[in-house]
Design an enzyme around this catalytic site. Structure first.
Site: not given
Ligand code: ATP
Ligand code: LTN
Length: 324
Positions: A111, A192, A195
């Site tokens: 992230k 993966k 969202k």
């Protein structure tokens, strides 16, 4: 009765991976366990977000929990930021967590590459998550694969605290469903499904039937045209796992069913299987939106229960650490 805790951060639209990796397990566990489920809004604000639409996102997530079959009569449901006991405990846990172990966290590494500015909140994210889990004396944490490392660090922090200050916390265990713990992106099977990925790469729980059909039909596939569950066909294997999770049919049976047929037939049938399960959840959520009181009542009552349980652990922890 064993205790379960889990949460989802309201960072975007709930997607099929969240459902198959986490929420579906929660629904199945609610009769057997004492379940507490939260909306991790404090975790969502560790990466860029829009404060103007944020409350709506939080509410949408909670209504999707309910629409998926989480029953507020059986479980405790609440919004993380409304229970300040979590952040209070997180501070204490911060003091026994090392910078080097947080630097090893895969999610932080991933992230922080994507964010313009890396906040201290993003770095300390696993410590708040440990507080979420430990404050309820949790036995089991049902999550997807990507959160396994965070549950493991929570267990390490609990052991360290107990060793240093005396027994306060239960040591939590992660619970994964092997086949659906890591659903991959529809546009890139090495990543993966998430969202916050591009819209085409995921099926949202809010997607209309025709959108689901379109996204599945244009999902990437591997070379060749056999429907096979083999390692060097990651795209089709991912679609087979989704098919199996939604239809309840074993993978071998699905492979046999599509022997000699092409990708188009398989994808068409997969989209139908998904629509059959997601459609009613989407419609139920729309129906629940009409009940103005339901959301308020659910989170108010859940918070009351969550506060009582968490206050008890927080006081124990403060006492043990010499703060009371
Ligand atoms: P973000 O893009 O903000 O990181 P996300 O879609 O990865 O969001 P999280 O809020 O991090 O979702 O995860 C919520 C729950 O869903 C967690 O238990 C997580 O492990 C699970 N989960 C997320 N993505 C997947 C996936 N692709 N397959 C299986 N489980 C998943
Ligand atoms: N980090 C989790 C959400 C989360 C969580 C938790 C999950 C916050 N606190 C406690 C399990 C237990 C995620 O899904 N991104």
């Amino acid at each position: 009765m064993k205790r379960v805790f889990s949460a989802v951060r309201p960072s975007g639209e709930l997607q099929l991976g969240n459902y198959l990796g986490a929420i579906k397990q929660w629904v199945e566990m609610q009769d057997e366990y004492d379940c507490i489920f939260a909306i991790a809004d404090y975790h969502a604000i560790t990466t860029e977000y829009d404060p103007k639409t944020f409350q709506q996102k939080v509410k949408d997530h909670m209504l999707f929990y309910l629409a998926s079959g989480i029953d507020p009569q059986k479980c405790t449901l609440f919004i993380q930021s409304q229970n300040s006991n979590h952040t209070e405990l997180a501070w204490i846990l911060d003091t026994i967590t090392t910078v080097s172990e947080l630097q090893r966290m895969t999610q932080f590494k991933d992230k922080s590459q994507k964010e313009k500015v890396i906040s201290a909140g993003l770095f300390n994210y696993p410590v708040l998550m440990a507080a979420d889990i430990l404050i309820y004396q949790t036995d089991v944490v049902p999550v997807g694969e990507d959160q396994k490392q965070h549950v493991e660090i929570a267990a390490d922090i609990a052991k360290r605290f107990n060793h240093r200050y005396g027994e306060v916390f239960k040591i939590p265990e992660v619970k994964l469903v092997k086949e659906t713990a890591r659903i991959m992106s529809l546009t890139d099977p090495t990543k993966k499904m998430s969202k916050t990925g591009e819209d085409r790469s995921r099926i949202n729980l809010s997607d209309a039937d025709d959108v689901i059909m379109k996204k599945i039909m244009s999902a990437v596939t591997d070379s060749g045209k056999e429907i096979e569950y083999v390692e060097d066909k990651p795209a089709i294997s991912n679609l087979l796992r989704i098919y199996s999770a939604y239809s309840g049919e074993p993978i071998e049976q699905i492979v046999a069913k599509f022997e000699g047929k092409g990708y188009a037939d398989f994808k068409n049938s997969l989209a139908e299987v998904i629509i059959k399960k997601i459609g009613p959840i989407r419609e139920k959520k729309i129906e629940l939106e009409k009940d103005e009181e339901l959301y308020k009542k659910t989170i108010f009552e859940g918070l009351e229960k969550a506060e009582i349980i968490s206050r008890e652990t927080l006081e124990k922890a403060k006492k043990a650490a010499g703060l009371i």
